[in-house]
Design a protein around this motif. Structure first.
Motif, PDB file in Angstrom:
ATOM      1  N   LYS A 113      -0.753  16.209   6.774  1.00 20.20           N
ATOM      2  CA  LYS A 113      -1.496  15.160   7.486  1.00 20.20           C
ATOM      3  C   LYS A 113      -2.545  14.516   6.593  1.00 20.20           C
ATOM      4  O   LYS A 113      -2.715  13.300   6.612  1.00 20.20           O
ATOM      5  N   ASN A 114      -3.246  15.334   5.827  1.00 22.37           N
ATOM      6  CA  ASN A 114      -4.250  14.773   4.928  1.00 22.37           C
ATOM      7  C   ASN A 114      -3.613  13.861   3.881  1.00 22.37           C
ATOM      8  O   ASN A 114      -4.161  12.813   3.538  1.00 22.37           O
ATOM      9  N   GLY A 115      -2.470  14.262   3.369  1.00 25.26           N
ATOM     10  CA  GLY A 115      -1.744  13.411   2.421  1.00 25.26           C
ATOM     11  C   GLY A 115      -1.316  12.097   3.056  1.00 25.26           C
ATOM     12  O   GLY A 115      -1.418  11.032   2.447  1.00 25.26           O
ATOM     13  N   ILE A 116      -0.862  12.176   4.305  1.00 25.28           N
ATOM     14  CA  ILE A 116      -0.443  10.961   5.009  1.00 25.28           C
ATOM     15  C   ILE A 116      -1.642  10.057   5.268  1.00 25.28           C
ATOM     16  O   ILE A 116      -1.559   8.832   5.121  1.00 25.28           O
ATOM     17  N   LYS A 117      -2.774  10.655   5.653  1.00 27.10           N
ATOM     18  CA  LYS A 117      -3.978   9.856   5.903  1.00 27.10           C
ATOM     19  C   LYS A 117      -4.398   9.087   4.651  1.00 27.10           C
ATOM     20  O   LYS A 117      -4.733   7.906   4.718  1.00 27.10           O
ATOM     21  N   VAL A 118      -4.379   9.769   3.537  1.00 26.75           N
ATOM     22  CA  VAL A 118      -4.734   9.097   2.287  1.00 26.75           C
ATOM     23  C   VAL A 118      -3.730   7.987   1.984  1.00 26.75           C
ATOM     24  O   VAL A 118      -4.106   6.873   1.584  1.00 26.75           O
ATOM     25  N   GLY A 119      -2.469   8.266   2.199  1.00 27.84           N
ATOM     26  CA  GLY A 119      -1.436   7.255   1.958  1.00 27.84           C
ATOM     27  C   GLY A 119      -1.609   6.026   2.825  1.00 27.84           C
ATOM     28  O   GLY A 119      -1.482   4.891   2.352  1.00 27.84           O
ATOM     29  N   VAL A 120      -1.908   6.241   4.109  1.00 22.60           N
ATOM     30  CA  VAL A 120      -2.105   5.115   5.017  1.00 22.60           C
ATOM     31  C   VAL A 120      -3.334   4.307   4.608  1.00 22.60           C
ATOM     32  O   VAL A 120      -3.324   3.068   4.613  1.00 22.60           O
TER      33      VAL A 120
END
Length: 113
Positions: free
Chosen positions: A44-51
């Motif tokens: 989730k943290n990786g996705i948040k950064v990606g978004v």
């Protein structure tokens, strides 16, 4: 665009989430739950950064496109003005360089008595 650590964290997190069901089938429910929880958090943290990065990059791209369009419009206007000035200059030069006809002499008849 993404930092290596962010991509790595997302990959490890996704891998832990994917492996958690296999660990659970092997009989270690506690480890499976831990793997799943930590994996989800990392992913989730990786996705948040990606978004976030995608949003910033999209905004920057839109600004660059808008600026480029304005610059292109200004350039087209300048070209049109230059052509217009060239045409006016050519017309002025053509009339100035045209041979002038000798002025016609007016003949006035005068009768004297």
């Amino acid at each position: 665009m993404f930092e290596f650590e962010t991509v790595l964290a997302f990959g490890v997190g996704a891998s832990l989430v994917a492996l958690a069901p296999m660990v659970k089938r092997m009989g270690n429910h506690q480890l499976s739950d831990s793997m799943s929880s930590v994996g989800k958090s990392m992913a989730k943290n990786g996705i948040k950064v990606g978004v976030t990065v995608a949003g910033v990059a999209g905004s920057a791209a839109r600004n660059v496109a808008r600026t480029a369009a304005e610059a292109a419009e200004s350039f087209v206007d300048l070209v049109a003005e230059a052509k217009s000035e060239m045409e006016e200059s050519s017309a002025t030069n053509a009339t100035a360089s045209a041979p002038t006809a000798a002025p016609e002499k007016a003949i006035t008849k005068v009768k004297v008595d």
